[in-house]
Every structure is written in C-alpha cells, then in structure tokens.
Design a protein around this motif. Structure first.
Motif, PDB file in Angstrom:
ATOM      1  N   ALA A  85       0.855  -1.179   0.000  1.00  0.00           N
ATOM      2  CA  ALA A  85       0.000   0.000   0.000  1.00  0.00           C
ATOM      3  C   ALA A  85       0.890   1.226   0.000  1.00  0.00           C
ATOM      4  O   ALA A  85       1.604   1.496   0.959  1.00  0.00           O
ATOM      5  N   GLY A  86       0.871   1.937  -1.088  1.00  0.00           N
ATOM      6  CA  GLY A  86       1.708   3.123  -1.216  1.00  0.00           C
ATOM      7  C   GLY A  86       0.943   4.383  -0.898  1.00  0.00           C
ATOM      8  O   GLY A  86      -0.255   4.367  -0.599  1.00  0.00           O
ATOM      9  N   ARG A  87       1.630   5.469  -0.978  1.00  0.00           N
ATOM     10  CA  ARG A  87       0.986   6.754  -0.740  1.00  0.00           C
ATOM     11  C   ARG A  87       0.191   7.157  -1.965  1.00  0.00           C
ATOM     12  O   ARG A  87       0.523   6.806  -3.090  1.00  0.00           O
ATOM     13  N   LYS A  88      -0.843   7.936  -1.735  1.00  0.00           N
ATOM     14  CA  LYS A  88      -1.644   8.423  -2.851  1.00  0.00           C
ATOM     15  C   LYS A  88      -0.871   9.526  -3.564  1.00  0.00           C
ATOM     16  O   LYS A  88      -0.174  10.330  -2.943  1.00  0.00           O
ATOM     17  N   LYS A  89      -1.008   9.540  -4.874  1.00  0.00           N
ATOM     18  CA  LYS A  89      -0.336  10.584  -5.653  1.00  0.00           C
ATOM     19  C   LYS A  89      -1.082  11.896  -5.492  1.00  0.00           C
ATOM     20  O   LYS A  89      -2.309  11.936  -5.441  1.00  0.00           O
ATOM     21  N   LYS A  90      -0.323  12.963  -5.417  1.00  0.00           N
ATOM     22  CA  LYS A  90      -0.935  14.271  -5.294  1.00  0.00           C
ATOM     23  C   LYS A  90      -1.486  14.701  -6.646  1.00  0.00           C
ATOM     24  O   LYS A  90      -0.894  14.440  -7.691  1.00  0.00           O
TER      25      LYS A  90
END
Length: 67
Positions: A54-59
C-alpha cells in the motif's frame, strides 16, 4: 504464561506469509502453466510470492493559474 496457538483468535493469525503450502504452489504452477498432470508433488520448483504494498496516494497536479 503464553497462550496456546489453537486458542488464539483466527483474525490475529492472518499476516503476510513468505512460504506457500504445497497445494498453493501447485495451484500457482498450474496458473502459469508450469505444472503437468501426473507430475510428482515432491521437489516442486520455487514460486515467487507477489506482495502488494500500500503506497501513498499521488498528489493531484495543481491547475494552471494562467487562466
């Protein structure tokens, strides 16, 4: 005193594993067409375990302010 494994809650035992069971390995080999019917289940080749991270959401990119 520690709690016996058979008495622990099932939901707490769920975690990422790094080894497949023999049955799971055979199913994976069938999926990638590396298993022939009648083949010995002993000495199976290694099967890579694909883990999802689970990665960070892209801005979102800011709209141009030149409008």
């Amino acid at each position: 005193m520690s709690l016996d494994k058979s008495l622990r809650r099932k939901s707490r035992l769920v975690r990422a594993r790094n080894v497949y069971s023999r049955e799971e390995r055979i199913l994976r080999l069938q999926a990638i067409e590396r298993w022939e019917e009648g083949q010995s289940p002993i000495g199976l080749p290694k099967v890579r375990i694909v883990r999802t991270v689970a990665g960070r959401k892209k801005k979102k990119k800011a709209k141009d302010e030149d409008d």
